[in-house]
Design an enzyme around this catalytic site. Sequence first.
Site, PDB file in Angstrom:
ATOM      1  N   GLY A  66       3.682   5.200  10.880  1.00 44.67           N
ATOM      2  CA  GLY A  66       4.888   5.620  10.150  1.00 44.67           C
ATOM      3  C   GLY A  66       4.967   6.698   9.520  1.00 44.67           C
ATOM      4  O   GLY A  66       5.867   7.206   8.596  1.00 44.67           O
ATOM      5  N   ASP A 125      -6.968   5.166   5.812  1.00 41.00           N
ATOM      6  CA  ASP A 125      -6.276   4.393   6.765  1.00 41.00           C
ATOM      7  C   ASP A 125      -7.091   4.777   8.197  1.00 41.00           C
ATOM      8  O   ASP A 125      -6.532   5.170   9.054  1.00 41.00           O
ATOM      9  CB  ASP A 125      -4.985   5.540   6.957  1.00 41.00           C
ATOM     10  CG  ASP A 125      -3.804   4.365   7.726  1.00 41.00           C
ATOM     11  OD1 ASP A 125      -4.007   3.246   8.060  1.00 41.00           O
ATOM     12  OD2 ASP A 125      -2.909   4.946   8.129  1.00 41.00           O
TER      13      ASP A 125
END
Length: 809
Positions: free
Chosen positions: A506, A622
Site C-alpha cells: 500500500g 516491513d
Amino acid sequence: MKQPHSVGVAFSIPFSLFFFIITLAAAAADISPGSTLKASNPNHTWTSPNTTFSLSFISDDGAAFFAAITYNGIPVWIAGASDPGGGASDSSASLQFLSDGNLRLVNGSSSSAVVWQSNTAGHGVSSAALHDSGNFVLRNATVSVWSTFDNPTDTILPSQNFTVNEVLRSGLYSFSLLSFGNLTLKWNNAILYWNLGLNSSFHSNLTSPNLVLQSIGALSLHDQSLSSPVAMVYSSDYAEGSDIIRFLKLENDGNLRIYSSVKGTRTSIVRWVAVKDQCQVFGYCGNMGICSYNDSKPICICPSMNFDPIDPKDSRKGCKRKMNIEDCPKNVTMLQLNHTEFLTYPPDIPSQIFFMSTSTSRLNCITSSPCIAATSLSDGTGRIYMKFPGFVSGYRSPTLPSTSFLKVCGPIILSPSVSSPRRSDWRLHARIVLVVVIGTAVGFILLEAGLWLWCRRRSSSPKFGGFPDQYAFVEYESSAPVQFSYKELQCATKGFKEKLGKGGGGLGAVYKGVIANGTVVAVKLLEGIEQGERQFKMEVATISSTHHLNLVRLIGFCSTGRHRLLVYEFMKGRSLDMFLFSSEEKSGKLLSWDCRFNIARGTARGIKYLHEECRDCIVHCDIKPENILLDENFNAKVSDFGLARLINPRNHRYRTLTSFRGNIGYLAPEWAANLPITSKADVYSYGIVLLEIVSGRRNFEFSWAYEEFERGNVMEIADARLVDDHKADMEQVMRAIQVSFWCIQGEPSKRPTMGRVVQMLEGIVEIEKPPAPKAVEEMSAIGTIVNGRNVERASSSLLRSEHKWSSDC
Ligand SMILES: *[C@@H]1O[C@H](CO)[C@@H](O)[C@H](O)[C@H]1NC(C)=O
Ligand SMILES: *[C@@H]1O[C@H](CO)[C@@H](O)[C@H](O)[C@H]1NC(C)=O
Ligand SMILES: *[C@@H]1O[C@H](CO)[C@@H](O)[C@H](O)[C@H]1NC(C)=O
Ligand SMILES: *[C@@H]1O[C@H](CO)[C@@H](O)[C@H](O)[C@H]1NC(C)=O
Ligand SMILES: *[C@@H]1O[C@H](CO)[C@@H](O)[C@H](O)[C@H]1NC(C)=O
Ligand SMILES: *[C@@H]1O[C@H](CO)[C@@H](O)[C@H](O)[C@H]1NC(C)=O
Ligand SMILES: *[C@@H]1O[C@H](CO)[C@@H](O)[C@H](O)[C@H]1NC(C)=O
Ligand SMILES: *[C@@H]1O[C@H](CO)[C@@H](O)[C@H](O)[C@H]1NC(C)=O
Ligand SMILES: *[C@@H]1O[C@H](CO)[C@@H](O)[C@H](O)[C@H]1NC(C)=O
C-alpha cells in the site's frame, strides 16, 4: 586522412549527403582486364547486374576520394580501409584492373603512388564482376581468387561468410569471431569491451565456425558440429518488410549495429546495437575523456579544468593535462569525480582489482607513484579499480554509484574558462534532426509521440546529464541521490504505463521506466507522505547512502509539489513471494535448495548491513517476501528499507495493524503489544520469512512446526518438493529451521542480532537448541487489546522508539 563515414552518430549511418554517386542503369557484364575507374569521372561505375550495388569513387568533401562499393549511397566496402591511410586517394586517382590480374588503386597518374592493391597478379585472374549480393570477385578460369567478402572492411552483407580469420575494423576498434563461437568487440586489439558467447547449452567444441547475417535479420552462427545454425542476434524488424537490405556495420564509435535500408531511400535505420549504453564502449571519449549523456546523446567532456581537449573541434579525441604529474611531484592532488567510473574490462581486470574502502583507495593511489587514477565501485562489493599509466576511459552518469579519483597537478580547477570550444558541425545536427524525424514517424503511435515530443522539450534539466559546459563538475555529494522532476519521471515511465507491482503493502504502485542513459528503473509513487520537502530529502539521502549487494539501490527521487517518488534500480527477477508461493510446477520455477539458502543468506546480509554497518542505521519494519527482490541470478536484494520513516504514521499504523490482524503476518508481537520497536522486530520478520523459504508455505503455523522439530521431523517442515528431490543439504535445512526459531522468539532480547543470524546460517557459530517460540495469541496478552486508541499510541511509540534507536546506533 578522413574516411567518408566520419562521425559516429548513434542513430544513423553517417553517410554524407555529398556523395557524387549516380548509379548507372547500364547492366554490367564481367569486367575485363585493362578496365579502369577514374575519380575524376564520378559517373563512371561498375554496377551489379540488377544495379543494387555499385563500385565507384566517392567523396564527402571533394578532397579525399575512396574507391567503395555502395548500396543506396552507403559504403559497404572501401578499398584499403584497413591500411594506415584508410584508403584515401586524390582527385586524379584511378582503380585499375590490370591485365596481370591485379586490382590496384593509385594516386594521380604516377603508378608508383599505389594506395592499395589486391596482390592477385600471377594467379591467372581473367575476369572481375560485382555480384548482386554486393560481392566483388576476381576469378581465374576455375575459381574465385579474391573477393571483397573474403576481405571485409567494416561491414558484413547478407550471404557474406564471416570466419574466424576475418576481422572488421573501424579506427582502433575491431570485431571478430572467436573459435569458441564468441562475438567480440575490442579496442586497440587488446581491451575486450563486448562479448557475446554461445548459450552454455552448446557444449560441443566448434570446428570452423562462421557467422552469417541472414537477409531476414538474424545473425547466425554456423558450424559442422551444430545440428542447425544458432541465431545469436535478431534485428528488431526481424523477417519484416520486403525490398530491404540489412547489413552489420562496425562504426568508428566502436559500436556494432545492424541496419535496415529500403532500396532507393538513402536512409538506414538501426535495428540492433551491440553495446546498448554507448558510454560503455572503451575509449569512446579518448584518453582521459569522460563520456556522459546530454539527453540521450553521448557527449565527451574533460574531467576538470586541469585538462584541455586535445582537439577542440572533436571532443572524442580525449583530453590532455595542462601540467604533467611528473612536473610537480610535491604538489599532486586527487580530483574527486562522483558518479564516475573508469572503465575496466578484460584483460585488465585481474591486475587492477583491489578490495578496500573508497577513502583508502584514494590514499593508496595518491601515495603510490604509478597509480594515476582509481575507481571505487561503491556497489557493496568493495571493489576498487586502480589505473596505471596508459589509456583511461571515463563514464559519468548520475545512476552510477561509483566514485573515482584522478591524480592532477596543483590545485583543482573546477570553473570553466570564459569560452570553451564546442562542436558545431551543422551537418551532424542536420543528420540528427533527420533521424529523429524518421524515428518518430516509424515507431510511435500518436499519443506516445505526443508525450515523447513533450518530454524532449522539457528534459534539458540542468541536474541530469546536462552540464553547463564540457567539464564534469563535482555536482553532487558522493552519496546524494539524483533529483528528478515529476515530468521527467512521467516521461521515463511513458505516463506511468507499465505497472510492476503493488510494492511495499500500500505504499504506492511501482512502474517500469527508462531514464536518459538508457538505464531501466523502477519508479515508486509514494502515497500519504505528509512530510515537508526538506525532511523528505534528508530521509532519501540516508536511504541512498546505503549501498550493499543485497539491497536494492536507490538512484534518485522526486519531490515536486505534492508528488513524492523514489527511483530504484530495476530488478529483472521479480519478488520472492512469486517464486515461493505461486504454482511453481506450472511455471517450472521451483527454487532449488541452494538457491533458497543463497536467498536466505543474502537477505540476512542485507538486513545486517542496514542494522549494523551503514552510517545511519535503519530498522526496516516491513520485512516480507514481497520486499525481497531477486536479480537475474537469483541474488536477494532487500527493497523498501528506510520507508517506514517517510510514511504518514497514521496510514502506516493502520496498514500494519490490518495485516497483523488479517494474518499472523511478519510483524513481531511488540507491534501489537505497544512496546518499543527495535531492530529485533526485523529479526522476527526475517525468522518468519526464513521459515517460509524452507517450507515453501505461507502463513505458517509455527507452534506446529516447533512440535515437529522437537520430534525430529525436519522433513515435515521442509518443502516436500525439495525433500523428494534429495538435492537439499539437510544439514543446512536443519540450521535454517533452528535459526528461524531463534528469530521468532517472543521476547525481543532472546532473538539474535542479524549479524549473529548470518554467522549461524553460515555455520560459523554453533547453534544452541532454540526454546519454543510463543504463539502470537499468547504474546498479545503482554500488551493491551488492539483498538483504535492503542493504534494511536502505537504510532507515537514507533516514532519515539525509532528515533531513540537511531541515535543509539
Ligand atoms: C594519395 O592521395 C591522398 C589524398 O591526397 C593522400 O592522403 C595519400 O597519402 C596519397 N597516397 C599515396 C600513396 O601517395
Ligand atoms: C586459379 O587460382 C587457383 C588459386 O590461386 C590456382 O590454384 C589455380 O591453379 C588457378 N587456375 C588457373 C587456371 O590459373
Ligand atoms: C538484386 O539482387 C539482390 C541479391 O540477389 C536482391 O536482394 C535484390 O532484391 C535484387 N534487386 C532487384 C531490383 O532485382
Ligand atoms: C563459409 O566459410 C567456412 C569456413 O571457411 C566454410 O566451411 C563454409 O563452407 C563457407 N560457407 C559458405 C556458404 O561459403
Ligand atoms: C565466450 O562467451 C562466454 C559467455 O559469454 C564466456 O563465458 C566465455 O568466457 C567467452 N569465451 C572467451 C574465450 O572469451
Ligand atoms: C539456451 O538455449 C536453449 C535452447 O535454445 C534455451 O532453451 C535456453 O533457455 C538457453 N539458455 C540461456 C541461458 O539462454
Ligand atoms: C573441447 O576442447 C577441449 C580443449 O581442446 C577439450 O579438453 C574438450 O574435451 C573438448 N570437448 C568436447 C566436448 O569435445
Ligand atoms: C603547489 O601549487 C600551488 C598552486 O600552483 C603553488 O602556489 C605552490 O607553490 C605549489 N607548491 C609546491 C611545493 O610546488
Ligand atoms: C546539451 O544539449 C543542449 C540542447 O541540445 C545543448 O544546448 C547543450 O549545449 C548541450 N550540452 C553539451 C555539454 O553538449
